[in-house]
Write a protein that holds these residues in place. Structure first.
Motif, short mmCIF file in Angstrom:
data_model
loop_
_atom_site.label_atom_id
_atom_site.label_comp_id
_atom_site.label_asym_id
_atom_site.label_seq_id
_atom_site.Cartn_x
_atom_site.Cartn_y
_atom_site.Cartn_z
N ASP A 140 0.66 -1.39 0.01
CA ASP A 140 -0.09 0.04 0.05
C ASP A 140 0.77 1.15 -0.13
N HIS A 141 0.37 2.24 -0.77
CA HIS A 141 1.26 3.29 -0.80
C HIS A 141 1.37 4.10 0.42
N GLY A 145 5.20 4.87 1.00
CA GLY A 145 5.26 6.11 0.52
C GLY A 145 6.01 7.20 1.55
N GLY A 273 -3.62 6.80 4.08
CA GLY A 273 -3.05 7.30 2.83
C GLY A 273 -3.49 8.42 2.15
N SER A 342 -2.35 -2.93 -4.45
CA SER A 342 -2.45 -3.08 -3.02
C SER A 342 -3.84 -3.66 -2.43
N VAL A 393 -1.03 8.20 -6.32
CA VAL A 393 -1.15 7.02 -5.62
C VAL A 393 -1.15 5.89 -6.66
N LEU A 396 2.66 5.43 -7.86
CA LEU A 396 3.23 4.89 -6.90
C LEU A 396 3.07 3.25 -6.76
N GLU A 397 1.74 3.01 -6.65
CA GLU A 397 1.56 1.69 -6.40
C GLU A 397 1.70 0.81 -7.95
N GLN A 400 5.74 0.39 -8.38
CA GLN A 400 6.53 0.21 -7.22
C GLN A 400 7.41 -0.91 -7.60
N VAL A 406 10.30 3.48 -6.83
CA VAL A 406 9.02 3.66 -7.47
C VAL A 406 9.62 3.97 -9.00
#
Length: 425
Positions: A140-141, A145, A273, A342, A393, A396-397, A400, A406
């Motif tokens: 999960d971001h 993150g 998040g 995620s 988001v 990023l996910e 990744q 990332v």
């Protein structure tokens, strides 16, 4: 806002539309108020006309030395003068009640909108891209993150929950996304870039449908202005109280702005998040057009939003919202939902809505068709092109790596100053 004439002409169709929205029939109550309002206006007009006529006749009676008739006319004028304020007050009260009732009723759904109570009845109409198959369990971001510059703790200390501070490389990636979206929409897709006010008056929010019903979802300043929940408010109201030149249509606007929402109706949802924040940035798209153009404009706007997701290589699906899941002002809405590894599900990243003439009536925004004497109400459309934070988001996910870095999507490289990857600090 609804056209009272259409309700008069076909109350059954109006109630059918309300029923599809999950609302009870209202035409009988609306038409009773409308009938009383018209009767009061007629009575006031007749009373004023008779008052003027009698006032003139007094002078004629006096000149003819007919004092009995003059006194009778004076008594009639006095009685009319005494009775009319009560009628005016009632007329004002009935008109306000009718206006408030019409203002609180959502737009009626287009005929092809699927019926349903909530998001479970939404219909998938298209899908693009295949979710990436990771060789590790995607995170999960909100978990990886912070090491990349997504600072929730410092923001919470400053402002409380649902705020974030983006630092260093994370801030650069967020800015790159926003600039890329704005350049694409204003360049390739032909939307005029606007830098609009972030503070607006009541009338602007009434025009787009946020007021009066959704005041609790907004932030208000001490001087009575409101922070915009979306640039849709500022952009759509650019044509407020105007008769727009026909040859200038369609108008297409885009803006990158902060947006502010109290999230009063989302307690307990997405508390971790960067998905649901009180303050976020969004590239908004707005179109103002003739009624016969709005269906094609809706498809065009969807394509403009989808193009960003495709260029970033983010898998998504396109959903037609059902009658119970559409926004207050929308007649038809498509949601674009991006894949989040995620959560192993698709999450909304853009809503693109055709509002028909609903907002234009509230704003009194019109145009005059060529060769016609009467003006008509415009059609308005709006959509996200895209929500910058939610796109961050998704990047990023979906990009990744197993070392918690990332990779920057290729489309954003020209905006990243040579940075090709976000790495943990």
């Amino acid at each position: 806002m609804h056209d009272i004439r259409l309700i008069r002409e076909n109350p059954a169709a109006f109630d059918t539309g309300l029923a599809r929205r999950g609302l009870s029939s209202l035409s009988t109550e609306i038409l009773a108020l409308d009938e009383r309002s018209r009767a009061l206006k007629t009575e006031l007009q007749q009373g004023q006309a008779r008052r003027n006529e009698a006032s003139k006749a007094i002078g004629a009676a006096m000149a003819a030395k007919d004092m009995e008739k003059a006194e009778a006319l004076k008594a009639e004028v006095a009685a009319l003068k005494e009775s009319m304020p009560a009628l005016e007050n009632e007329d004002r009260d009935v008109s306000e009640r009718l206006h408030a009732m019409l203002a609180a009723i959502p737009n009626l759904p287009a005929p092809d909108v699927p019926e349903g109570e909530d998001e479970t009845a939404n219909v998938e109409v298209a899908r693009w891209g295949e979710p990436k198959q990771f060789t590790f369990t995607p995170q999960d971001h909100a978990d990886f993150g912070p090491a990349l510059g997504l600072d929730f703790e410092a923001a919470a200390a400053l402002s409380g929950a649902r705020f974030a501070a983006l630092r260093g490389q994370m801030a650069r990636l967020h800015r790159a996304l926003a600039q890329y979206m704005l350049d694409r929409q204003s360049g390739e897709n032909g939307y005029e870039e606007v830098n609009p006010p972030l503070l607006v008056r009541d009338d602007a929010l009434f025009g787009t449908g946020q007021l009066p019903k959704f005041a609790e979802d907004l932030f208000r300043t001490t001087d009575g202005r409101w922070l915009i929940p979306t640039a849709e408010v500022s952009l759509t109201n650019l044509v407020r109280e105007q008769i727009v030149a026909t040859d200038s249509l369609p108008l297409r606007f885009t803006a990158l702005t902060p947006c502010f929402r109290s999230e009063a109706g989302s307690a307990g949802r997405d508390t971790r998040g960067f998905i649901r924040q009180h303050q976020f940035e969004k590239v908004e798209l707005v179109a103002i057009c003739k009624p016969e153009e709005s269906d094609a404009e809706h498809d065009r706007m969807c394509a403009a939003a989808e193009g960003v997701l495709q260029a970033l290589g983010l898998p998504y699906r396109k959903m037609m919202l059902c009658t119970g899941d559409m926004g207050f002002s929308a007649a038809k809405t498509y949601d674009l939902e991006v894949w989040l590894p995620s959560q192993r599900t698709y999450r909304e990243i853009s809503s693109v809505s055709n509002c028909g003439d609903f907002q234009a009536r509230r704003m009194n925004a019109r145009y005059k068709p060529e060769g016609e004497k009467q003006t008509r109400f415009l059609h308005t459309l709006n959509g996200s092109g895209l929500a910058v934070g939610r796109t961050l988001v998704a990047v990023l996910e979906n990009y990744q790596q197993d070392d918690r870095s990332v990779v920057v999507p290729e489309a954003l490289l020209p905006y990243m100053g040579g940075l090709t990857r976000l790495v943990p600090r």
